[in-house]
Design a protein around this motif. Structure first.
Motif, PDB file in Angstrom:
ATOM      1  N   PHE A 148       0.803  -1.219   0.000  1.00 17.72           N
ATOM      2  CA  PHE A 148       0.000   0.000   0.000  1.00 17.72           C
ATOM      3  C   PHE A 148       0.839   1.274   0.000  1.00 17.72           C
ATOM      4  O   PHE A 148       0.536   2.240  -0.696  1.00 17.72           O
ATOM      5  N   GLY A 149       1.895   1.284   0.805  1.00 14.33           N
ATOM      6  CA  GLY A 149       2.695   2.494   0.925  1.00 14.33           C
ATOM      7  C   GLY A 149       3.347   2.926  -0.367  1.00 14.33           C
ATOM      8  O   GLY A 149       3.677   4.115  -0.534  1.00 14.33           O
ATOM      9  N   ARG A 150       3.540   2.005  -1.279  1.00 14.83           N
ATOM     10  CA  ARG A 150       4.173   2.356  -2.556  1.00 14.83           C
ATOM     11  C   ARG A 150       3.298   3.299  -3.376  1.00 14.83           C
ATOM     12  O   ARG A 150       3.790   3.993  -4.265  1.00 14.83           O
ATOM     13  N   ILE A 151       1.991   3.284  -3.099  1.00 16.51           N
ATOM     14  CA  ILE A 151       1.090   4.183  -3.826  1.00 16.51           C
ATOM     15  C   ILE A 151       0.385   5.144  -2.860  1.00 16.51           C
ATOM     16  O   ILE A 151      -0.683   5.663  -3.146  1.00 16.51           O
ATOM     17  N   GLY A 152       1.012   5.359  -1.693  1.00 16.48           N
ATOM     18  CA  GLY A 152       0.509   6.367  -0.764  1.00 16.48           C
ATOM     19  C   GLY A 152      -0.777   6.004  -0.066  1.00 16.48           C
ATOM     20  O   GLY A 152      -1.579   6.887   0.251  1.00 16.48           O
ATOM     21  N   LEU A 153      -0.982   4.692   0.205  1.00 13.06           N
ATOM     22  CA  LEU A 153      -2.184   4.250   0.906  1.00 13.06           C
ATOM     23  C   LEU A 153      -1.803   3.513   2.184  1.00 13.06           C
ATOM     24  O   LEU A 153      -0.638   3.180   2.412  1.00 13.06           O
ATOM     25  N   VAL A 154      -2.797   3.265   3.020  1.00 11.79           N
ATOM     26  CA  VAL A 154      -2.608   2.460   4.228  1.00 11.79           C
ATOM     27  C   VAL A 154      -3.254   1.097   3.999  1.00 11.79           C
ATOM     28  O   VAL A 154      -4.137   0.950   3.143  1.00 11.79           O
ATOM     29  N   PRO A 155      -2.843   0.067   4.746  1.00 10.81           N
ATOM     30  CA  PRO A 155      -3.447  -1.254   4.570  1.00 10.81           C
ATOM     31  C   PRO A 155      -4.946  -1.239   4.832  1.00 10.81           C
ATOM     32  O   PRO A 155      -5.430  -0.565   5.747  1.00 10.81           O
ATOM     33  N   PHE A 177       5.423  -0.003   6.734  1.00 10.07           N
ATOM     34  CA  PHE A 177       6.164   1.213   6.389  1.00 10.07           C
ATOM     35  C   PHE A 177       7.074   1.004   5.185  1.00 10.07           C
ATOM     36  O   PHE A 177       7.218   1.889   4.339  1.00 10.07           O
ATOM     37  N   SER A 178       7.715  -0.170   5.116  1.00  6.40           N
ATOM     38  CA  SER A 178       8.700  -0.409   4.051  1.00  6.40           C
ATOM     39  C   SER A 178       8.065  -0.866   2.750  1.00  6.40           C
ATOM     40  O   SER A 178       8.600  -0.610   1.672  1.00  6.40           O
ATOM     41  N   GLY A 179       6.934  -1.569   2.833  1.00  5.72           N
ATOM     42  CA  GLY A 179       6.342  -2.144   1.631  1.00  5.72           C
ATOM     43  C   GLY A 179       7.250  -3.171   0.977  1.00  5.72           C
ATOM     44  O   GLY A 179       7.162  -3.417  -0.227  1.00  5.72           O
ATOM     45  N   ARG A 180       8.128  -3.805   1.770  1.00  8.62           N
ATOM     46  CA  ARG A 180       9.060  -4.770   1.190  1.00  8.62           C
ATOM     47  C   ARG A 180       8.391  -6.119   0.987  1.00  8.62           C
ATOM     48  O   ARG A 180       7.373  -6.435   1.619  1.00  8.62           O
ATOM     49  N   THR A 181       8.970  -6.915   0.120  1.00 11.56           N
ATOM     50  CA  THR A 181       8.403  -8.210  -0.244  1.00 11.56           C
ATOM     51  C   THR A 181       8.997  -9.310   0.629  1.00 11.56           C
ATOM     52  O   THR A 181      10.217  -9.364   0.838  1.00 11.56           O
ATOM     53  N   LEU A 182       8.134 -10.163   1.149  1.00  9.03           N
ATOM     54  CA  LEU A 182       8.543 -11.313   1.950  1.00  9.03           C
ATOM     55  C   LEU A 182       8.554 -12.564   1.092  1.00  9.03           C
ATOM     56  O   LEU A 182       7.594 -12.848   0.377  1.00  9.03           O
ATOM     57  N   ARG A 183       9.629 -13.315   1.182  1.00  3.67           N
ATOM     58  CA  ARG A 183       9.666 -14.642   0.582  1.00  3.67           C
ATOM     59  C   ARG A 183       9.069 -15.640   1.580  1.00  3.67           C
ATOM     60  O   ARG A 183       8.926 -15.335   2.780  1.00  3.67           O
ATOM     61  N   PRO A 184       8.709 -16.829   1.127  1.00  4.07           N
ATOM     62  CA  PRO A 184       8.017 -17.775   2.010  1.00  4.07           C
ATOM     63  C   PRO A 184       8.788 -18.151   3.272  1.00  4.07           C
ATOM     64  O   PRO A 184       8.189 -18.292   4.338  1.00  4.07           O
ATOM     65  N   ASP A 185      10.124 -18.290   3.174  1.00  4.87           N
ATOM     66  CA  ASP A 185      10.870 -18.716   4.360  1.00  4.87           C
ATOM     67  C   ASP A 185      10.831 -17.648   5.452  1.00  4.87           C
ATOM     68  O   ASP A 185      10.667 -17.969   6.647  1.00  4.87           O
ATOM     69  N   GLU A 186      10.970 -16.368   5.082  1.00  5.27           N
ATOM     70  CA  GLU A 186      10.885 -15.320   6.092  1.00  5.27           C
ATOM     71  C   GLU A 186       9.467 -15.187   6.624  1.00  5.27           C
ATOM     72  O   GLU A 186       9.249 -14.960   7.828  1.00  5.27           O
TER      73      GLU A 186
END
Length: 283
Positions: A148-155, A177-186
């Motif tokens: 969401f944060g990548r386009i200026g929105l909240v979840p 806050f980061s909008g980072r991508t999680l892989r399955p193991d994390e």
């Protein structure tokens, strides 16, 4: 519809659905987000059909567990950005989101086990839709993102309620806050994902898990789920009252009485997780 489906199961809904498919395999309901051309994005028709299907599954006594998955190697890319281009004022935007919360509690508190089988991206609202399940099974190509944060929105889609309860407040802030991508193991290490499977084994794994609950007490699981879902919101005294009420209802159930009699008669339990696990591992 599967050949294992009871005759006439969900035929009316299945005929009318355009963004989902709904199959009843034995006692397991399988709902598939089916807009692969749009990466299964949640447009308004899909939201409305999800509301209808959730109500159908909730009220269908034949259903003992539910699987939610996506077609085309994608779980759900989140909200439909084409729809976000439509001009609307703040009041209309508020209604668009608040309308979701008419039916979302029905999925979060479904009194039956809900399993999300996530293959490919589960981004934004798609990730939060998966979080509504009791268990998330992921393929090793799955990915999760609070985009969401990548386009200026909240979840939305209850993400700010569900995510901190799974991962804790600090980790939830990290992901939002980061909008980072999680892989399955994390995601598994954080407690979001229950187990990881090869893509071609994901659906079978989800069905195997769902089928395990078919001999369990739907009443006991439903009550336990709803009380557990309140555990972050209520104090110990209120939780004790809910516990006592739920246990009284379960003790009066035919399932409990039969289970006790089977124990006294030295017969195998109707629901034995360890035994089922051993049986599956030898087949």
């Amino acid at each position: 519809m599967s050949k294992d489906s009871p005759k006439g199961a969900a035929t009316e809904l299945q005929r009318d659905l355009t963004t989902l498919t709904y199959e009843l395999r034995g006692e397991v309901a399988i709902v598939t987000l089916n807009r692969p051309e749009a990466r299964n994005a949640l447009d308004i028709p899909m939201r409305e059909e999800l509301a209808d299907v959730v109500g159908e599954i909730r009220d269908d006594d034949r259903v003992r567990a539910m699987i939610l998955t996506g077609a085309g190697g994608v779980f759900c890319a989140g909200g439909d950005l084409q729809g976000l281009k439509e001009k609307r004022n703040s009041a209309q935007s508020y209604k668009r989101i608040s309308d979701l919360h008419v039916w979302l509690p029905g999925l979060v508190n479904m009194e039956k086990p809900v399993i999300a089988a996530v293959d490919g991206p589960a981004f934004g609202g798609g990730m939060n839709l998966a979080l509504m399940a009791d268990f998330i099974l992921a393929s090793d190509t799955a990915s999760f993102c609070q985009v969401f944060g990548r386009i200026g929105l909240v979840p939305d889609l209850a993400g700010m309620f569900l995510l901190p309860r799974l991962v804790g407040l600090q980790r939830a802030k990290d992901l939002v806050f980061s909008g980072r991508t999680l892989r399955p193991d994390e995601a598994k290490e954080m407690g979001i994902v229950h187990s990881i499977h090869a893509p071609d084994q994901l659906q079978d794994a989800a069905f195997t898990l769902a089928r395990r609950f078919c001999n369990a007490s739907t009443l006991a699981i439903g009550l336990a789920k709803n009380v557990l879902n309140q555990s972050f919101n209520l104090d110990q005294r209120a939780m004790a009252e809910l516990e006592a009420m739920a246990q009284a209802l379960c003790m009066d159930s035919a399932y409990h009485k039969e289970a006790v009699q089977r124990f006294l008669d030295k017969k195998p339990a109707l629901f034995d997780w360890e035994r089922m696990n051993k049986e599956e591992s030898t087949t």
